[in-house]
Design a protein around this motif. Structure first.
Motif, PDB file in Angstrom:
ATOM      1  N   HIS A   1       0.811  -1.223   0.000  1.00 52.46           N
ATOM      2  CA  HIS A   1       0.000   0.000   0.000  1.00 52.46           C
ATOM      3  C   HIS A   1       0.838   1.264   0.000  1.00 52.46           C
ATOM      4  N   VAL A   2       0.395   2.249  -0.779  1.00 51.10           N
ATOM      5  CA  VAL A   2       1.030   3.557  -0.687  1.00 51.10           C
ATOM      6  C   VAL A   2       0.133   4.536   0.056  1.00 51.10           C
ATOM      7  N   ALA A   3      -1.080   4.082   0.369  1.00 55.71           N
ATOM      8  CA  ALA A   3      -2.027   4.983   1.028  1.00 55.71           C
ATOM      9  C   ALA A   3      -1.440   5.563   2.306  1.00 55.71           C
ATOM     10  N   GLY A   4      -0.780   4.697   3.079  1.00 56.05           N
ATOM     11  CA  GLY A   4      -0.195   5.147   4.340  1.00 56.05           C
ATOM     12  C   GLY A   4       0.825   6.255   4.147  1.00 56.05           C
ATOM     13  N   PRO A   5       1.878   5.972   3.332  1.00 56.55           N
ATOM     14  CA  PRO A   5       2.879   7.021   3.084  1.00 56.55           C
ATOM     15  C   PRO A   5       2.265   8.310   2.525  1.00 56.55           C
TER      16      PRO A   5
ATOM     17  N   PHE B   1       2.589  11.825   4.124  1.00 57.35           N
ATOM     18  CA  PHE B   1       3.180  12.941   3.389  1.00 57.35           C
ATOM     19  C   PHE B   1       2.281  14.179   3.492  1.00 57.35           C
ATOM     20  N   ILE B   2       0.995  13.971   3.234  1.00 62.39           N
ATOM     21  CA  ILE B   2       0.065  15.095   3.281  1.00 62.39           C
ATOM     22  C   ILE B   2      -0.001  15.683   4.684  1.00 62.39           C
ATOM     23  N   ASN B   3      -0.046  14.772   5.677  1.00 61.43           N
ATOM     24  CA  ASN B   3      -0.114  15.271   7.050  1.00 61.43           C
ATOM     25  C   ASN B   3       1.110  16.103   7.397  1.00 61.43           C
ATOM     26  N   ASN B   4       2.278  15.580   7.000  1.00 61.52           N
ATOM     27  CA  ASN B   4       3.508  16.330   7.263  1.00 61.52           C
ATOM     28  C   ASN B   4       3.493  17.679   6.552  1.00 61.52           C
ATOM     29  N   LEU B   5       3.024  17.613   5.309  1.00 61.51           N
ATOM     30  CA  LEU B   5       2.968  18.839   4.510  1.00 61.51           C
ATOM     31  C   LEU B   5       2.120  19.882   5.219  1.00 61.51           C
ATOM     32  N   ILE B   6       0.960  19.436   5.674  1.00 55.06           N
ATOM     33  CA  ILE B   6       0.051  20.378   6.315  1.00 55.06           C
ATOM     34  C   ILE B   6       0.633  20.879   7.637  1.00 55.06           C
ATOM     35  N   GLU B   7       1.324  19.947   8.325  1.00 55.76           N
ATOM     36  CA  GLU B   7       1.937  20.353   9.590  1.00 55.76           C
ATOM     37  C   GLU B   7       3.021  21.404   9.360  1.00 55.76           C
ATOM     38  N   ALA B   8       3.850  21.116   8.325  1.00 57.53           N
ATOM     39  CA  ALA B   8       4.981  22.003   8.084  1.00 57.53           C
ATOM     40  C   ALA B   8       4.547  23.330   7.468  1.00 57.53           C
ATOM     41  N   TYR B   9       3.624  23.244   6.515  1.00 54.93           N
ATOM     42  CA  TYR B   9       3.259  24.456   5.778  1.00 54.93           C
ATOM     43  C   TYR B   9       1.830  24.900   6.054  1.00 54.93           C
TER      44      TYR B   9
END
Ligand SMILES: Nc1ncnc2c1ncn2[C@@H]1O[C@H](COP(=O)(O)OP(=O)(O)O)[C@@H](O)[C@H]1O
Ligand SMILES: [Mg+2]
Lengths: 313, 283
Positions: free
Chosen positions: B9-13, B17-25
């Protein structure tokens, strides 16, 4: 390689103040490359084997080989040659619409080949104007706006622009057509606009690349006559490209004949007709001689006829 | 059955990724979101402020002015009237706000990109496959990244519409610029045009019909997103269509669907007439 035959002994010394050439072309080369990333440097042209190889190959076109010419102030200089002989390449090099591969162009003492972008733009705006075979008019601009286009580019005042344009349009016989768009004009009239656009710049040098080749013979003749007439008062230096010998003979003070990128003969029209340098030139000339011979025959017959039967009317 | 052992599965990564993106930016997305939203609301309040009859009058006058055809203009102007009769006026205005916002953004981004694409070969080399991809991708797919970054509501709807509608204006701007006849360009250069003058005086005006065709297509694509973007919470005609589908209310769906079509016809005609006015004159 056959050397250009310089028949004219009176050519001035380069750079001499009084007889300074309007255009001085020295060892000019143009090699077009077709393959991506392939480039030919200016030193490559000295390597004869390489040039020969490029000439044979598919990836490059040697359009102009070692062209040297001196064009004097105020003369109409004709470049003649078959289609594909490199005439357009040569004339475009003079204002660097085509970048020469190697060689020098000196126009009224200024080294065109050494100019940077800014200098080149100013040079094109002030010193030289060009008339194109396919007119190159702006379809979305009126005749008047087309004629003032060059003036606008160089930032002339609006009022002065209009005045100059009206003057130029009058010269080419297009007074009253200011508000029309190019699409509604005939070929001959479009080229008149092209000529007016060039005249209005008031540049000392006029470049014309087969300006009348696309026109039908009567119109062509008319425009040739007008150009000759204008030149009598303008005294511009005209660099004129054609593939038509009779046009060359009518318009030219001197001419150069080009073949496969090389200049094969330079001289006055009379000299070229009298002494064609090689087969290529004599083929051009023999056609023209044939015309003249037949014209003379017809005239002679006519005269004889008139003398023979004086009272027929 | 596909063997279990190959399962991956790539759903997890992707989620990570999106969560990190939103957290960072997060603040960046917030301010983008805020900007788009206030622009959209501005457009919406202007459009709502204009009285209904003014729309009809403007459509009629614009059509009459550019085509000089009376009957065609009357028919065109009656289409928005019919939308009003269906009771869908407010929803149409809502949809129109999303479309206009998305199209304006598409032009602000697309026109310069089109110019760059025509002027610089490397830009074209990069952009062309991206545009191909954007156009072949099913439009639903655009909802996913828009939603991931901006949640539900109008902003992701505008963004999904923007991404979907962007390619034609870029492509047709570049195409128009590249189709300018070489002799005309050459003449301009010979008379001392700088690169900027060449663009401004020659290439852009001559490319204008093509550019406006791009604007037209972009607008049409934005309209096509109306229903789809209502799936992530954009209100308007699309929402009405979706509701009718859910309730199997064919009549109501028909009215809403026709309203979308009418909107499309009106916008299409008007932008096409505008494009015609830019053709080089024949006389
Ligand atoms: N941009 C170009 N790229 C490659 N080859 C060219 C280009 N322009 C001209 N040529 C070639 O250079 C040669 C000379 O062309 P040209 O100068 O147009 O001749 P002419 O004006 O005498 O007909 C021809 O073989 C032509 O195909
Ligand atoms: Mg030519």
């Amino acid at each position: 390689m056959d050397a250009p035959q310089q028949q004219d002994a009176s050519a001035g010394v380069p750079g001499a103040a009084a007889g300074m050439e309007a255009i001085l072309i020295r060892d000019l080369w143009k090699i077009y490359t077709r393959k991506k990333g392939m480039s030919v440097s200016s030193s490559d042209v000295e390597n004869e084997e390489l040039v020969e190889e490029l000439d044979k190959g598919e990836d490059a076109v040697v359009a102009m080989k070692n062209v040297s010419l001196e064009i004097r102030q105020g003369e109409t200089f004709i470049i003649m040659g078959l289609s594909g002989s490199g005439k357009s390449t040569l004339i475009r090099c003079l204002l660097r619409l085509v970048e020469p591969t190697s060689g020098d162009i000196i126009i009224n003492g200024e080294n065109v080949t050494a100019m940077n972008r800014r200098q080149l733009v100013n040079f094109r705006r002030e010193k030289i104007a060009m008339v194109f075979q396919h007119y190159g008019l702006l379809p979305h601009r009126t005749v008047l706006q087309n004629v003032t286009f060059g003036l606008k580019l160089r930032g002339d005042e609006k009022e002065g622009r209009k005045e100059k344009a009206a003057d130029a349009l009058e010269k080419v016989g297009l007074k009253g057509w200011e508000k029309y768009y190019p699409a509604s004009l005939s070929g001959g009239m479009r080229q008149r606009v092209g000529i007016a656009r060039a005249l209005v710049m008031d540049a000392p040098i006029l470049l014309m690349d087969e300006p009348f080749s696309g026109l039908d013979p009567l119109i062509r003749r008319e425009l040739q006559d007008e150009m000759i007439h204008l030149q009598k008062v303008m005294h511009k230096t005209i660099f004129f490209v054609t593939h038509d010998l009779s046009e060359a003979l009518r318009m030219g003070d001197r001419m150069a004949i080009m073949k496969k990128g090389e200049i094969v003969q330079v001289g006055s029209p009379d000299e070229v007709i009298a002494n064609p340098a090689d087969d290529y030139v004599s083929r051009f000339v023999s056609d023209e001689r044939e015309h003249m011979r037949r014209a003379e025959e017809v005239l002679a017959k006519n005269r004889a006829g008139k003398e023979g039967t004086p009272h027929v009317s | 059955m596909f063997p279990e052992m190959f399962r991956y599965h790539v759903a997890g990564p992707v989620n990570d990724f999106i969560n990190n993106l939103i957290e960072a930016y997060g603040p960046v997305f917030d301010s983008i979101s805020h900007g788009i939203l206030s622009f959209l609301l501005g457009v919406n309040s202007v459009l709502s402020f204009i009285p209904w009859w003014a729309y009809i009058a403007v459509v009629f006058l614009l059509s009459w002015y550019s085509s000089k055809k009376l009957i065609a203009s009357v028919v065109l102007a009656s289409l928005p009237f019919v939308i009003g009769m269906f009771g869908l006026w407010a929803m149409a205005i809502e949809s129109l706000s999303v479309i206009i916002t998305a199209v304006l953004m598409a032009l602000i981004i697309g026109l310069p990109l089109g110019v760059l694409m025509a002027e610089l070969k490397p830009v074209a080399a990069v952009l062309r496959p991206v545009l191909d991809g954007m156009q072949t991708m099913p439009s639903f797919v655009y909802l996913i990244p828009a939603m991931m970054l901006f949640g539900l509501g109008k902003v992701p709807a505008v963004l999904a519409t923007l991404i979907y509608a962007l390619p034609p204006v870029i492509r047709l701007t570049a195409l128009g610029l590249n189709q300018v006849p070489k002799p005309v360009e050459e003449a301009a250069l010979a008379y001392g045009a700088t690169r900027w003058q060449l663009l401004k005086e020659v290439r852009l005006p001559l490319a204008m019909p093509s550019i406006l065709a791009g604007v037209n297509q972009t607008t049409m694509m934005a309209l096509a997103m109306v229903v789809i973007s209502s799936m992530i919470g954009a209100r308007g005609l699309g929402q009405e269509v979706l509701l009718s589908i859910n309730r199997i209310d064919v009549g109501r769906g028909f009215e809403a669907g026709m309203s979308v079509v009418f909107l499309a016809i009106v916008i299409d005609r008007l932008t096409q007439n505008m494009a015609k006015r830019w053709e080089p004159p024949k006389r």
